[in-house]
Design an enzyme around this catalytic site. Structure first.
Site, PDB file in Angstrom:
ATOM      1  N   ASP A  46     -40.963  67.433  49.056  1.00 53.89           N
ATOM      2  CA  ASP A  46     -40.572  66.136  48.493  1.00 53.89           C
ATOM      3  C   ASP A  46     -39.727  66.396  47.253  1.00 53.89           C
ATOM      4  OD1 ASP A  46     -40.610  63.299  47.912  1.00 53.89           O
ATOM      5  OD2 ASP A  46     -42.104  63.705  46.381  1.00 53.89           O
ATOM      6  N   SER A  47     -39.140  65.333  46.743  1.00 52.49           N
ATOM      7  CA  SER A  47     -38.372  65.446  45.501  1.00 52.49           C
ATOM      8  C   SER A  47     -39.284  65.763  44.315  1.00 52.49           C
ATOM      9  CB  SER A  47     -37.632  64.133  45.234  1.00 52.49           C
ATOM     10  OG  SER A  47     -38.532  63.049  45.247  1.00 52.49           O
ATOM     11  N   TYR A  56     -34.542  61.734  43.771  1.00 53.12           N
ATOM     12  CA  TYR A  56     -33.527  61.826  44.816  1.00 53.12           C
ATOM     13  C   TYR A  56     -32.954  60.423  45.130  1.00 53.12           C
ATOM     14  CZ  TYR A  56     -34.742  66.639  46.408  1.00 53.12           C
ATOM     15  OH  TYR A  56     -34.937  67.999  46.521  1.00 53.12           O
ATOM     16  N   GLY A  57     -33.752  59.402  44.763  1.00 53.75           N
ATOM     17  CA  GLY A  57     -33.477  58.029  45.218  1.00 53.75           C
ATOM     18  C   GLY A  57     -32.086  57.486  44.955  1.00 53.75           C
ATOM     19  N   CYS A  76     -41.316  54.555  50.721  1.00 49.36           N
ATOM     20  CA  CYS A  76     -41.148  55.451  49.577  1.00 49.36           C
ATOM     21  C   CYS A  76     -42.509  56.089  49.300  1.00 49.36           C
ATOM     22  CB  CYS A  76     -40.661  54.665  48.363  1.00 49.36           C
ATOM     23  SG  CYS A  76     -40.576  55.664  46.863  1.00 49.36           S
ATOM     24  N   THR A  77     -42.472  57.367  48.985  1.00 49.92           N
ATOM     25  CA  THR A  77     -43.720  58.113  48.794  1.00 49.92           C
ATOM     26  C   THR A  77     -44.636  57.539  47.716  1.00 49.92           C
ATOM     27  OG1 THR A  77     -42.432  59.475  47.277  1.00 49.92           O
ATOM     28  CG2 THR A  77     -42.808  60.336  49.509  1.00 49.92           C
ATOM     29  N   HIS A  78     -44.050  56.849  46.748  1.00 50.13           N
ATOM     30  CA  HIS A  78     -44.857  56.357  45.623  1.00 50.13           C
ATOM     31  C   HIS A  78     -45.571  55.041  45.914  1.00 50.13           C
ATOM     32  CE1 HIS A  78     -42.501  59.392  43.669  1.00 50.13           C
ATOM     33  NE2 HIS A  78     -42.986  59.125  42.479  1.00 50.13           N
ATOM     34  N   CYS A 123     -40.567  62.883  52.065  1.00 49.34           N
ATOM     35  CA  CYS A 123     -39.757  62.109  51.121  1.00 49.34           C
ATOM     36  C   CYS A 123     -38.883  61.188  51.963  1.00 49.34           C
ATOM     37  CB  CYS A 123     -38.887  63.061  50.297  1.00 49.34           C
ATOM     38  SG  CYS A 123     -37.676  62.244  49.244  1.00 49.34           S
ATOM     39  N   ASN A 124     -38.932  59.921  51.687  1.00 43.43           N
ATOM     40  CA  ASN A 124     -38.149  58.975  52.488  1.00 43.43           C
ATOM     41  C   ASN A 124     -36.649  59.178  52.299  1.00 43.43           C
ATOM     42  OD1 ASN A 124     -39.890  56.543  53.769  1.00 43.43           O
ATOM     43  ND2 ASN A 124     -40.918  57.443  52.016  1.00 43.43           N
ATOM     44  N   THR A 125     -36.239  59.421  51.052  1.00 45.59           N
ATOM     45  CA  THR A 125     -34.804  59.562  50.794  1.00 45.59           C
ATOM     46  C   THR A 125     -34.258  60.800  51.519  1.00 45.59           C
ATOM     47  OG1 THR A 125     -35.231  58.597  48.623  1.00 45.59           O
ATOM     48  CG2 THR A 125     -33.072  59.587  48.968  1.00 45.59           C
ATOM     49  N   GLU A 150     -45.038  56.551  38.331  1.00 46.32           N
ATOM     50  CA  GLU A 150     -45.107  57.847  37.628  1.00 46.32           C
ATOM     51  C   GLU A 150     -45.631  57.696  36.201  1.00 46.32           C
ATOM     52  OE1 GLU A 150     -42.158  60.749  38.156  1.00 46.32           O
ATOM     53  OE2 GLU A 150     -42.438  60.661  40.315  1.00 46.32           O
TER      54      GLU A 150
HETATM   55  N1  DGL Z   1     -39.787  60.743  47.140  1.00 47.99           N
HETATM   56  C1  DGL Z   1     -38.800  59.684  47.004  1.00 47.99           C
HETATM   57  C2  DGL Z   1     -38.795  58.856  48.291  1.00 47.99           C
HETATM   58  O1  DGL Z   1     -39.774  58.756  49.005  1.00 47.99           O
HETATM   59  C3  DGL Z   1     -39.062  58.807  45.801  1.00 47.99           C
HETATM   60  C4  DGL Z   1     -38.790  59.479  44.484  1.00 47.99           C
HETATM   61  C5  DGL Z   1     -37.342  59.874  44.300  1.00 47.99           C
HETATM   62  O2  DGL Z   1     -36.466  58.988  44.138  1.00 47.99           O
HETATM   63  O3  DGL Z   1     -37.071  61.066  44.348  1.00 47.99           O
HETATM   64  O4  DGL Z   1     -37.796  58.281  48.613  1.00 47.99           O
END
Ligand code: DGL
Length: 271
Positions: free
Chosen positions: A13-14, A45-46, A187-189, A76-78, A155
């Site tokens: 993940d990012s 990464y978003g 999104c992971t969060h 990570c979705n992005t 976060e």
């Molecule tokens: N992990 C990213 C996602 O799921 C979220 C955090 C980021 O922007 O890196 O898209």
């Protein structure tokens, strides 16, 4: 013939967000060993462009391949939206992203004809969710919304505050007006915001958690390819991060609800 495989699953993940995916993988497959890479020096990464996300993802893939993993999970979705196809061309190992599992679960769950998707700017702008949903079910109307402020809110440990409530109202108002009945947390969060999002919709909406759906898909894939670990010992976990391991350990507790059990080491491409 290979019938089992004790090599670790490589997850990346990012940053810390992918720990929501790691948690679900461990819930469902406690005997699997996992190596997790969090690109904490280059998060978020978003808001970054596709070529940059692809380069970062490729570097992490190369690193995980050197760790002798048996498959890759892009937690990570992005990165799933922008780099999954590219990574698939670079390795013969199975590569699973978080998007397809979430899409399939949403199509199963939807009662009416409207599915909502919330994620980072990059995920939403990539159209990765929208195009897959429309391909699977042409009658479905997809309403997508980028919610960039939700990542820092989680976060900063503010996911149970009035600021979080106000931000959710600002971003999710239209889903209420349009009576969307199924919402993908892309999104992971966002799994950490589930209680507040449920509260916002009076529990009248189905929330699809990509992390849970991805774990189900990984379990099925390992079984189908005879790659399941054949041990009765609880699997190990190891972490690598591109910024400070101490900072990662501290934030990780929020995402996992426990301390990291395994070692956490620094790895960077610039040192
Ligand atoms: N992990 C990213 C996602 O799921 C979220 C955090 C980021 O922007 O890196 O898209």
């Amino acid at each position: 013939m290979i019938i089992s495989d004790n090599r670790p699953i490589g997850v990346f993940d990012s940053g810390v967000g992918g720990l929501t995916v790691l948690k679900e993988l461990q819930n469902l497959m406690p005997y699997e060993n996992i190596i997790y890479f969090g690109d904490t020096a280059r998060v978020p990464y978003g808001g970054k462009s596709a070529p940059v996300i692809q380069r970062y993802s490729q570097e992490i893939l190369d690193f995980l391949l050197m760790q002798n993993v048996k498959m890759i999970v892009i937690a990570c979705n992005t990165a799933s939206a922008l780099a999954l196809n590219k990574l698939k061309t670079l390795t013969s190992l199975p590569v699973v992203g978080v998007i397809d599992p979430g899409v399939r679960a949403a199509v199963k769950a939807v009662k009416g004809q409207k599915i909502g998707v919330i994620g980072t700017k990059g995920t939403i702008a990539s159209f990765a969710y929208q195009s897959r949903l429309e391909r699977l079910c042409s009658k479905i109307k997809v309403i997508a919304q980028a919610c960039p402020l939700l990542v820092p809110i989680v976060e900063e440990n503010m996911h149970n505050t009035d600021l979080a409530r106000l931000t959710i109202d600002t971003y999710l108002k239209d889903f209420k007006t349009l009576q969307v009945d199924t919402l993908i947390l892309a999104c992971t969060h966002y799994p950490l915001l589930k209680p507040l999002i449920n509260e916002y919709f009076d529990k009248k909406i189905t929330l699809v958690d990509s992390a849970q759906e991805t774990a189900i898909e990984v379990k099925e894939l390992l079984a189908a390819r005879r790659l399941v670990a054949d041990t009765e010992k609880i699997g190990t976990e190891r972490f690598f991060v591109s910024d400070s391991p101490d900072i990662f350990r501290e934030i990780a507790v929020k995402f996992l609800g426990r301390e990291l059990a395994g070692e956490c080491l620094h790895h960077s491409w610039t040192d």
